[in-house]
Write an enzyme that holds these catalytic residues in place. Structure first.
Site, PDB file in Angstrom:
ATOM      1  N   GLU A 159     -12.744   5.064   4.837  1.00  0.00           N
ATOM      2  CA  GLU A 159     -12.783   4.377   6.116  1.00  0.00           C
ATOM      3  C   GLU A 159     -13.908   4.851   7.032  1.00  0.00           C
ATOM      4  O   GLU A 159     -14.157   4.239   8.070  1.00  0.00           O
ATOM      5  CB  GLU A 159     -11.430   4.555   6.809  1.00  0.00           C
ATOM      6  CG  GLU A 159     -10.316   3.997   5.960  1.00  0.00           C
ATOM      7  CD  GLU A 159      -8.933   4.451   6.370  1.00  0.00           C
ATOM      8  OE1 GLU A 159      -7.988   3.718   6.095  1.00  0.00           O
ATOM      9  OE2 GLU A 159      -8.807   5.532   6.964  1.00  0.00           O
TER      10      GLU A 159
ATOM     11  N   ARG B  14      -8.615  -0.395   8.111  1.00  0.00           N
ATOM     12  CA  ARG B  14      -9.609   0.485   7.492  1.00  0.00           C
ATOM     13  C   ARG B  14      -9.951   1.656   8.405  1.00  0.00           C
ATOM     14  O   ARG B  14     -11.118   1.961   8.667  1.00  0.00           O
ATOM     15  CB  ARG B  14     -10.863  -0.293   7.098  1.00  0.00           C
ATOM     16  CG  ARG B  14     -11.607   0.406   5.966  1.00  0.00           C
ATOM     17  CD  ARG B  14     -12.628  -0.444   5.259  1.00  0.00           C
ATOM     18  NE  ARG B  14     -13.188   0.354   4.169  1.00  0.00           N
ATOM     19  CZ  ARG B  14     -13.887  -0.123   3.156  1.00  0.00           C
ATOM     20  NH1 ARG B  14     -14.100  -1.416   3.076  1.00  0.00           N
ATOM     21  NH2 ARG B  14     -14.356   0.646   2.218  1.00  0.00           N
ATOM     22  N   CYS B  15      -8.904   2.289   8.923  1.00  0.00           N
ATOM     23  CA  CYS B  15      -9.112   3.431   9.808  1.00  0.00           C
ATOM     24  C   CYS B  15      -7.836   4.224   9.920  1.00  0.00           C
ATOM     25  O   CYS B  15      -6.767   3.737   9.605  1.00  0.00           O
ATOM     26  CB  CYS B  15      -9.601   2.947  11.169  1.00  0.00           C
ATOM     27  SG  CYS B  15      -8.460   3.012  12.530  1.00  0.00           S
TER      28      CYS B  15
ATOM     29  N   GLN C 219       0.828  -1.204   0.000  1.00  0.00           N
ATOM     30  CA  GLN C 219       0.000   0.000   0.000  1.00  0.00           C
ATOM     31  C   GLN C 219       0.867   1.261   0.000  1.00  0.00           C
ATOM     32  O   GLN C 219       0.339   2.361  -0.124  1.00  0.00           O
ATOM     33  CB  GLN C 219      -0.913   0.024   1.235  1.00  0.00           C
ATOM     34  CG  GLN C 219      -1.965  -1.074   1.244  1.00  0.00           C
ATOM     35  CD  GLN C 219      -2.862  -1.060   2.464  1.00  0.00           C
ATOM     36  OE1 GLN C 219      -3.110  -2.106   3.039  1.00  0.00           O
ATOM     37  NE2 GLN C 219      -3.374   0.096   2.865  1.00  0.00           N
TER      38      GLN C 219
END
Lengths: 785, 158
Positions: A741, A371-372, A224
Site C-alpha cells: 500500500e 489500499r491503506c 480478504q
C-alpha cells in the site's frame, strides 16, 4: 538493487525474483474465481436496491416478481426480521440494515432479494419488485448533516439525537496550544480527501451452501479475511463455528473492498438456509460502486506551528469525516479515525493534537482502508501537502524544508508526538537519492526558466512514513478479534512441504513469496512448497490480508514456524551425523558437523528421518504451527518526486516523470515488490487525477459505473522510475516491513504537490483532489495567472 | 434460437435465448470460465474474446450474433506447441497479479502482435486502452506484450 540473497537460485529464498506459482493457472484461464463456482442445484440471487437516498418504506409488493418464470422467492426485510437478521453489526460497533425495514438511508441500499433458478430470471424479478416510498430530504455532506435542525438519519438508533457518528481525539492539546501560541509562524491548509472506491475488477460475491440436514454451512465468498468472517458469521447468525467453512477462492483484487461483511452475503446465506439449496449472489458493478465500502471522504484542516527558520514545533488537525448512513469503517476498535494519528509523518517535533468528528449522511457506508492501513493515506496526504505549503510561506525550498525537519537515522526507534514508535529509517538518504535521480536542482533551474517563458512546470515531493502490520494484540483488534496471524508448516517424508496461512492473497503473490520465506529458513526449494490459504477448514486462524499486514504478521509467523522446523531438522541431522546438536552447522540446504562440511545431511534426509529414524525420545513428524503477535507495527517509507507540465490555457497536466524510492525493509521477491509499487502508484495517480465518487443534491451517486467513475487506462497512466533503499525492520524476523500500500499512500501528495508547485509562484496553495483540468484552470484564473 | 459457435476450434451448438450475452454463453453455456465479467457497461474489458481474430467485449455481443463465427478465449491460446508467447511473457515479466484482467489482456496482446510484430510502448498502451487493470499499473503488461512480440518474431524467423 540491494542484494539480500543468501540462498542459491535453486533454493529460491529471500531476495530472488522467483516467478510466480499462481501464474500457471491464471494465464490458462484455470483460475477459480467466485463466479466460476457452480454447485448442483445452485440458485441465483439478485438484489433490489433503493433508487433514492432517503425515504420511508410504506410497503413492498412482490407479486409481479413472483410471477416471473424461474423466480422462487422474494426475501424482504420483514422476513429477515422474523429470523432476527434484518440488522447486523458493523466492524466499527454500529449496526447496519441487511434489508431495509423502516426506511432507506442511501441510494443503492438493499431492500429485497429475488431468488431464482437462473441469473436472468433473478434480475427480471428484481426489476418487478415494487417498493412504495415516502420521500425524505437527503443529506449529502457532513457539514449539512451536523447543522442545527438537520433531519435525523439514524432515527432507529437508541439514544441518537443528532447525526454525529463519533468523536475522537488524541495528542496533548495543552502542549500543542502552547506551542502554537509561541510560534513564529502558523501555516494552515484546508483540503478534502474525496470519496473514492477501491473497485477491484471482480465485484463481491458469495455462493452459500447451507445443508439443512447436517447443518454444515460452506460459504464461498470474496473475502480478504476468511477466518474473521467465519467468527463473525458465527456470532451474527448464531451458527456453530465448527460447521461454518469459509472458502475464499481466487480473488480478482481486493484493495480493502472485500474486508467488510455486506448485506448480500447475509441474505444469500439466509436464503440457502431457508430454501435448502446453494444460493449464488454476484454483485453488479453498479451495486459494487454504490453500496460497498468506499474509501476516504475526510475534510481536513491542518496547521503547523513553525519557527522562522522552518522548524516544525507542533501540529494541529481538525477533521470531519463523511461516514455515510452507517458507521462501518473496517479498522482497529480503539482508533475511531484509524491510524490517522501517524499524520506527524517523517518529521521530528514534540507536540500534536488531532480531533475528528464523523457524521452520518445519506450515502453508502464503508470507510474501508482502500489500499491503506486505516486512514494512513489521508494522514500522509495532509502532512505532505502541509509541509509544502509551509515551505512556500517561509520561502524555503520544499526539499530543504523536509531535510530540516526529518527524524534523523540515529533517533530510531523514534516515538512520535502521537505515540507511534517508528522502528527504523534513514529519511535524508532516501530523499537525497530520489532528488538526485530526478535531477532536482536542474529541474528547479528549468522551472525558473520556464516561468520566464510563461510555461508551467511543477516539481512535487512526498516523503511518507506508513504504519502497517497491525498489530500487537495489546492494542489492535477488529470487532474484538486480536490482530495476530499464523502459519502452519508440514514437511512430508520426501522433503516436500505444505504451508498453510491465516492470511489470504488477492494477487499479491503469497503462494510464491511465503514459500520463499520457508526456503530461506529451511533450505527446502521454494518450488517444493505448496501454499494453502483462504479455506478456514484447512488453515490456521488469522485476521486476513489488508493494511499491509500479510508480510509483517503472516510472513513473520511463517519465518518463525520455519525456524522451529529447521531446528528440529538440525536435531535429527545431529542424530544422523552422530554429533551433538550444538555442533551442527547449516548452509543453504545442508547440515554438517562444524568444520566438516564434506559429510552432510540434507533437509530432505532429515525430513525422511523425521518419519523413519528419530533420536530417542523425539516425537515423530516434521510439522508445527506458529501464532505471531507482532511486538510493534512496521514503518515503511519512501521519497517520491513527480514532474508535471501544466497547460495554462486548459488546465490539463501531464506527468513527465515519476521517481519513486521505496524502503520496505528486506524485499522477499524484488519482482513482486516492484509490481506492488507500480500498482500502488497507479492508484495514487488515479485518486489525484480522476477517481472520485460524488453525489448530487438528492443523493444520487454520480460514479455508479465505469463510464462515470474514471479509472486510468494504460493510456493515461504515467511511466514510473523505481529506486530503493533497504533499512530492515529490527523487530521483524526477516526484517521486512510490507509494501502493498506504500505507493497508494505516498503518491497522491506527490502528484498534487507537483501541480500546485507549477502554480505556486502565482500564490496557489491548494487544489482539491481530483485535480481535474477545470479546477487547475480556475486556480490559475483566480490567481490572475 | 439454435446457434453454432466455433469456440477454440470446436463447434458448440446450443439453443439460447435471443437476449443471452455471449459472455454468459461462453461461461455458463459452454463452461469456459477463463472469460470474466467486470462492469456490465463495456468499460473494463475483462470479458474480451477474439471473434474471427478481432478483440470483442463479449458482454456487449449477443450469443446469437456469434452464430457461425470463430471465437477464441484464453483457453484456446495454448497450442500443441505449448503456451502462446503472450502467456509465457505475462508470467516471465510479472504482467499479472490477481489475474482477473489477464485473459483479456493476453488476447488483446495476441491480436496486436499478429498485426504489428514490434509494437512500441505507445502502440501497446493504445491497444490495451479498452482494458482496465487495477493491480499492475500496466508497466509490466506493456513489457510482456512487447516481449511476446519479440519472442513470436524470433520463432517465426527461426
Amino acid at each position: 538493487m540491494t542484494d539480500t540473497t543468501t540462498t542459491p537460485p535453486e533454493i529460491g529464498g529471500i531476495g530472488h525474483s522467483v516467478k510466480r506459482v499462481e501464474d500457471a493457472r491464471l494465464i490458462e484461464g484455470q483460475g477459480n474465481f467466485l463466479d466460476d463456482i457452480a454447485l448442483p442445484g445452485m440458485l441465483h440471487m439478485a438484489l433490489v436496491r433503493s433508487p433514492v437516498a432517503h425515504a420511508r418504506i410504506n410497503g413492498i409488493d412482490s407479486d409481479a416478481a413472483m410471477a416471473v418464470d424461474g423466480v422462487l422467492a422474494v426475501v424482504t426485510g420483514e422476513l429477515m426480521a422474523a429470523h432476527n437478521l434484518a440488522w447486523m453489526p458493523t466492524l466499527s460497533g454500529d449496526t447496519q440494515a441487511v434489508l431495509a425495514t423502516d426506511k432507506v438511508r442511501y441510494q443503492g441500499q438493499e431492500v429485497a432479494a429475488v431468488i431464482a433458478t437462473d441469473p436472468y430470471a433473478a434480475a427480471d424479478g428484481a426489476e418487478l419488485v415494487e417498493v412504495d416510498y415516502d420521500m425524505l430530504d437527503a443529506i449529502t455532506n457532513p457539514q449539512q448533516s451536523l447543522a442545527e435542525g438537520a433531519e435525523l438519519i439514524r432515527d432507529e438508533k437508541e439514544g441518537q439525537t443528532d447525526n454525529l457518528a463519533y468523536t475522537w481525539e488524541t495528542g496533548d492539546e495543552a502542549a500543542t496550544e502552547a506551542a502554537f501560541a509561541g510560534a513564529d509562524r502558523v501555516v494552515s491548509l484546508t483540503t478534502h480527501y474525496p470519496r473514492s472506491h477501491p473497485s477491484p475488477l471482480e465485484t463481491c460475491g458469495i455462493v452459500a451452501d447451507v445443508n439443512s440436514v447436517t447443518g454444515q454451512a460452506t460459504i464461498y465468498m470474496t473475502s480478504q479475511a476468511p477466518h474473521a468472517h467465519r467468527t463473525l458469521f458465527a456470532l451474527v447468525a448464531g451458527l456453530p463455528e465448527q460447521n461454518i467453512r469459509i472458502v475464499s477462492p481466487d480473488i480478482g483484487g481486493g484493495f480493502g473492498n472485500k474486508v467488510p461483511i455486506y448485506p448480500g452475503y447475509v441474505v444469500a446465506t439466509a436464503a440457502s438456509l431457508l430454501i435448502g439449496q446453494p444460493v449464488k449472489w454476484v454483485e453488479t458493478r453498479t451495486g459494487n460502486l454504490i453500496s460497498t465500502g468506499f474509501g476516504r471522504d475526510y475534510y481536513m484542516t491542518g496547521e503547523l506551528a513553525l519557527s522562522n527558520d522552518g522548524r516544525i514545533q507542533a501540529m494541529r488537525v481538525d477533521m470531519l469525516s463523511d461516514q455515510g448512513a452507517f458507521y462501518s469503517d473496517a479498522q482497529p476498535t480503539r482508533y475511531r479515525a484509524g491510524l490517522f494519528h501517524v499524520c506527524t509523518g517523517s518529521y521530528d517535533f514534540p507536540h500534536a493534537h488531532i480531533k475528528c468528528r464523523g457524521a452520518f449522511t445519506n450515502k453508502a457506508p464503508g470507510g474501508v482502508a482502500y489500499r491503506c492501513s486505516f486512514r494512513i493515506t489521508e494522514a500522509s496526504y495532509l502532512i505532505e501537502r502541509l509541509i509544502q505549503t509551509a515551505a512556500y510561506e517561509l520561502g524555503i525550498d520544499p526539499a530543504e524544508m523536509r531535510l530540516r525537519n526529518f527524524i534523523q537515522p540515529e533517533q530510531f526507534p523514534y516515538e512520535t508526538a502521537t505515540g507511534f514508535v517508528y522502528d527504523s529509517g534513514d529519511y535524508p538518504t532516501a530523499l537525497r537519492k530520489a532528488l538526485d535521480a530526478a535531477g532536482y536542482d536542474e529541474l528547479r533551474a528549468e522551472q525558473a526558466a520556464a516561468r520566464e517563458e510563461g510555461r508551467l512546470v511543477g516539481i512535487g515531493i512526498a516523503h511518507f512514513t506508513e504504519a502497517v502490520g497491525a498489530g500487537p494484540a495489546h492494542t489492535y483488534d477488529i470487532a474484538g478479534l486480536k490482530m495476530i496471524d499464523s502459519a502452519e508448516l508440514r514437511v512430508h517424508p520426501t522433503g516436500k512441504a505444505i504451508l498453510k496461512l491465516g492470511v489470504k492473497t488477492q494477487g499479491q503473490g503469497h503462494e510464491t513469496t511465503f514459500a520463499q520465506i520457508v526456503a530461506e529458513e529451511t533450505g527446502i526449494p521454494s518450488t517444493d512448497i505448496k501454499v494453502i490459504h483462504g479455506d478456514t477448514d484447512d488453515t490456521p486462524y488469522g485476521l486476513g490480508t489488508y493494511a499491509s499486514r500479510s508480510t509483517p504478521v503472516g510472513g513473520a509467523a511463517t519465518a518463525m514456524v520455519a525456524r522451529k522446523i529447521a531446528d528440529k531438522a538440525r536435531h535429527i541431522a545431529a542424530h544422523l551425523l552422530e554429533a551433538a546438536p550444538e555442533d551442527i552447522d547449516r548452509d543453504a540446504d545442508k547440515f554438517f558437523v562444524k568444520g566438516s562440511p564434506d559429510k552432510s545431511v540434507t533437509i530432505q534426509d532429515a525430513a525422511f528421518a523425521a518419519y523413519t529414524n528419530l533420536p530417542e525420545g523425539m516425537e515423530y513428524g516434521l510439522e508445527d504451527v506458529t501464532y505471531y503477535n507482532p511486538p510493534n507495527l512496521t514503518f515503511p517509507y519512501g521519497s517520491y518526486v513527480v514532474v508535471v507540465d501544466v497547460d495554462a490555457d486548459t488546465g490539463v497536466w501531464k506527468v513527465r516523470r515519476m521517481v519513486a524510492l521505496d524502503d520496505c525493509g528486506v524485499r522477499i521477491n524484488p519482482m513482486i515488490v516492484e509490481g506492488q509499487i507500480h500498482g500502488g502508484l497507479t492508484e495514487g495517480f488515479a485518486m489525484s487525477s480522476m477517481q472520485w465518487i460524488t453525489f448530487d443534491d438528492d443523493g444520487n451517486c454520480i460514479g455508479s459505473n465505469f463510464m462515470d467513475y474514471l479509472i486510468p487506462t494504460a493510456w493515461e497512466t504515467p511511466r514510473f522510475e523505481l529506486l530503493e533503499t533497504v533499512t530492515p525492520s529490527p523487530h521483524h524476523p526477516i526484517g521486512a516491513k510490507g509494501i502493498g500500500e506504500s505507493a497508494t499512500v505516498g503518491s497522491p501528495a506527490a502528484f498534487v504537490n507537483a501541480v500546485v508547485d507549477a502554480l505556486a509562484h502565482l500564490g496557489v496553495r491548494n487544489i482539491d483532489m481530483p485535480v481535474l483540468p477545470d479546477r487547475v484552470w480556475e486556480a490559475i484564473d483566480s490567481a490572475g495567472g | 434460437m439454435e446457434i453454432t459457435v466455433n469456440i477454440n476450434g470446436t463447434d458448440h451448438t446450443a439453443d439460447v435465448e435471443p437476449r443471452r450475452l455471449l459472455v454468459d454463453h461462453i461461461r455458463t453455456g459452454v463452461g469456459l470460465t477463463g472469460t470474466h465479467i467486470g462492469c456490465d457497461t463495456t468499460s473494463c474489458g475483462v470479458c474480451t474474446v477474439l471473434v474471427d481474430g478481432t478483440p470483442v467485449k463479449s458482454c456487449t455481443m449477443l450469443a446469437v450474433q456469434a452464430d457461425g463465427r470463430e471465437v477464441t478465449t484464453v483457453e484456446g491460446l495454448k497450442s500443441a506447441d505449448g503456451l502462446h508467447p503472450v502467456q509465457q511473457a505475462f508470467s516471465d515479466e510479472h504482467g499479472l497479479q490477481c489475474g482477473f484482467c489477464t485473459p483479456a489482456m493476453m488476447l488483446v496482446g495476441a491480436a496486436l502482435i499478429e498485426e504489428n510484430p514490434a509494437p512500441s510502448d505507445d502502440e501497446v498502451r493504445w491497444a490495451i486502452s479498452g482494458n482496465l487493470c487495477r493491480c499492475t499499473g500496466y508497466m509490466n503488461i506493456v513489457k510482456a506484450i512487447q516481449a511476446a512480440a519479440a519472442a513470436a518474431s524470433s520463432d517465426g524467423d527461426g
